[in-house]
Design a protein around this motif. Sequence first.
Motif, PDB file in Angstrom:
ATOM      1  N   UNK A 184     -12.354  44.046   0.788  1.00  0.00           N
ATOM      2  CA  UNK A 184     -11.516  44.606  -0.271  1.00  0.00           C
ATOM      3  C   UNK A 184     -11.043  43.565  -1.279  1.00  0.00           C
ATOM      4  N   UNK A 185     -11.498  42.322  -1.160  1.00  0.00           N
ATOM      5  CA  UNK A 185     -11.072  41.299  -2.109  1.00  0.00           C
ATOM      6  C   UNK A 185     -11.705  41.560  -3.476  1.00  0.00           C
ATOM      7  N   UNK A 186     -11.166  40.915  -4.489  1.00  0.00           N
ATOM      8  CA  UNK A 186     -11.588  41.181  -5.872  1.00  0.00           C
ATOM      9  C   UNK A 186     -13.058  40.859  -6.104  1.00  0.00           C
ATOM     10  N   UNK A 238     -16.088  43.395  -7.207  1.00  0.00           N
ATOM     11  CA  UNK A 238     -16.958  43.108  -8.353  1.00  0.00           C
ATOM     12  C   UNK A 238     -18.423  43.179  -7.950  1.00  0.00           C
ATOM     13  N   UNK A 239     -18.731  42.657  -6.771  1.00  0.00           N
ATOM     14  CA  UNK A 239     -20.108  42.694  -6.279  1.00  0.00           C
ATOM     15  C   UNK A 239     -20.598  44.131  -6.130  1.00  0.00           C
ATOM     16  N   UNK A 240     -19.738  45.000  -5.603  1.00  0.00           N
ATOM     17  CA  UNK A 240     -20.110  46.401  -5.472  1.00  0.00           C
ATOM     18  C   UNK A 240     -20.401  47.026  -6.831  1.00  0.00           C
ATOM     19  N   UNK A 244     -22.746  37.039 -13.148  1.00  0.00           N
ATOM     20  CA  UNK A 244     -21.926  38.102 -13.735  1.00  0.00           C
ATOM     21  C   UNK A 244     -20.629  38.326 -12.979  1.00  0.00           C
ATOM     22  N   UNK A 245     -20.477  37.752 -11.795  1.00  0.00           N
ATOM     23  CA  UNK A 245     -19.249  37.973 -11.021  1.00  0.00           C
ATOM     24  C   UNK A 245     -17.987  37.573 -11.791  1.00  0.00           C
ATOM     25  N   UNK A 246     -17.934  36.376 -12.424  1.00  0.00           N
ATOM     26  CA  UNK A 246     -16.708  36.004 -13.130  1.00  0.00           C
ATOM     27  C   UNK A 246     -16.372  36.923 -14.298  1.00  0.00           C
ATOM     28  N   UNK A 247     -17.382  37.595 -14.843  1.00  0.00           N
ATOM     29  CA  UNK A 247     -17.145  38.549 -15.917  1.00  0.00           C
ATOM     30  C   UNK A 247     -16.186  39.646 -15.455  1.00  0.00           C
ATOM     31  N   UNK A 248     -16.303  40.024 -14.175  1.00  0.00           N
ATOM     32  CA  UNK A 248     -15.436  41.075 -13.624  1.00  0.00           C
ATOM     33  C   UNK A 248     -14.179  40.484 -12.989  1.00  0.00           C
ATOM     34  N   UNK A 249     -14.330  39.455 -12.165  1.00  0.00           N
ATOM     35  CA  UNK A 249     -13.173  38.926 -11.436  1.00  0.00           C
ATOM     36  C   UNK A 249     -12.123  38.324 -12.360  1.00  0.00           C
ATOM     37  N   UNK A 250     -12.548  37.867 -13.532  1.00  0.00           N
ATOM     38  CA  UNK A 250     -11.603  37.290 -14.493  1.00  0.00           C
ATOM     39  C   UNK A 250     -10.719  38.332 -15.146  1.00  0.00           C
ATOM     40  N   UNK A 251     -11.188  39.585 -15.140  1.00  0.00           N
ATOM     41  CA  UNK A 251     -10.496  40.643 -15.860  1.00  0.00           C
ATOM     42  C   UNK A 251     -11.125  40.954 -17.204  1.00  0.00           C
ATOM     43  N   UNK A 252     -12.149  40.175 -17.596  1.00  0.00           N
ATOM     44  CA  UNK A 252     -12.777  40.371 -18.908  1.00  0.00           C
ATOM     45  C   UNK A 252     -13.462  41.727 -19.010  1.00  0.00           C
ATOM     46  N   UNK A 253     -14.182  42.135 -17.966  1.00  0.00           N
ATOM     47  CA  UNK A 253     -14.902  43.410 -18.011  1.00  0.00           C
ATOM     48  C   UNK A 253     -13.935  44.575 -18.213  1.00  0.00           C
TER      49      UNK A 253
END
Length: 332
Positions: free
Chosen positions: A212-214, A218-220, A55-64
């Motif tokens: 603080x990285x993207x 997302x993990x948090x 699920x990480x790329x779902x957030x890091x991509x900007x999609x979420x």
Amino acid sequence: MAKPVPMAEVWRGPLLESLHLGHAVICDASGQVVRSWGDPDAVIYPRSSVKMIQALPLITSGAAARYGLTSEQLALACASHNGAHIHTVRVNSWLDQLGLGDDDFRCGPQLPDDIPARIELIKSDNSPCQVHNNCSGKHAGFLTLTQYLGAGTEYIEVDHPVQQACLAAFEETTGQDSPGYGIDGCSAPNFATTVTGLARSMAWFASAGDRSDRASQAAQQLVAAMTAHPELVAGETRACTNLMRAMGGKVAIKTGAEAVFIAILPEQQMGVAVKITDGATRASECAIAALMVSLGVLEAEHPATRKYMNKTLYSRRGLECGAIRPAAELLF
């Protein structure tokens, strides 16, 4: 190479009737092994225990953010749910949000594990849909990322941009190149790693608040979603839900098929991975409960704990006849 060691014991009367062997690793925030049992370098398929990585790329991509996904949707993206109404209604609503339908899934239909939902299907003479699949939340996440990227519909193919993003996240958080993959029960690729790699990834999630990285942000979000909605991650009667509730939302745990279990402990900044070699879920549930007790985040006598660790076994007439206990080495 170290051999698997005893993890869970099944007693009947005064005799040890069955013994489940396995491997386990605890890693700290730096990715170092704090404690291990069996072979920490054993290569395994983590199965559904790594849905938060997927699920990480779902957030890091900007999609979420683009689709305004809620914490409930993020929890479902990490879920192996029971197919209860609380799950299917939310996943169907997610599909509606995307303008998609059940036929757009590639996870396959599955009879729900939730008994009321199963009985309802049987009584109505209806067949299960793909939304009933325990991985439909994860696949809704895959579909969201697919739509966001403008990628092809066959999102479960290993060379699809969605799965390549999952692989990149997997190798980054485990700190290892994956030696290969197998096809999971939901038809998506499941990348292999060592037990240590899996524990290191969970420690990376646990310590994300210090970065603080993207990806760490997302993990948090994903850990917070899992602990806020334990009923969506699994469901009533399930170990993931029961034990997360018992730990007061301070720890995220997740099972995977063939007796894999992970734990993410943000306050301790530790990650835990368990693999039972014979694939017995009763043993992985017992082992993860015991490790949570040893790490001081779960009460040994909590009613939820007793469902899995030191669980009393009864005959069909209700006579006490045995118990499932953790191996003594897990209680440190």
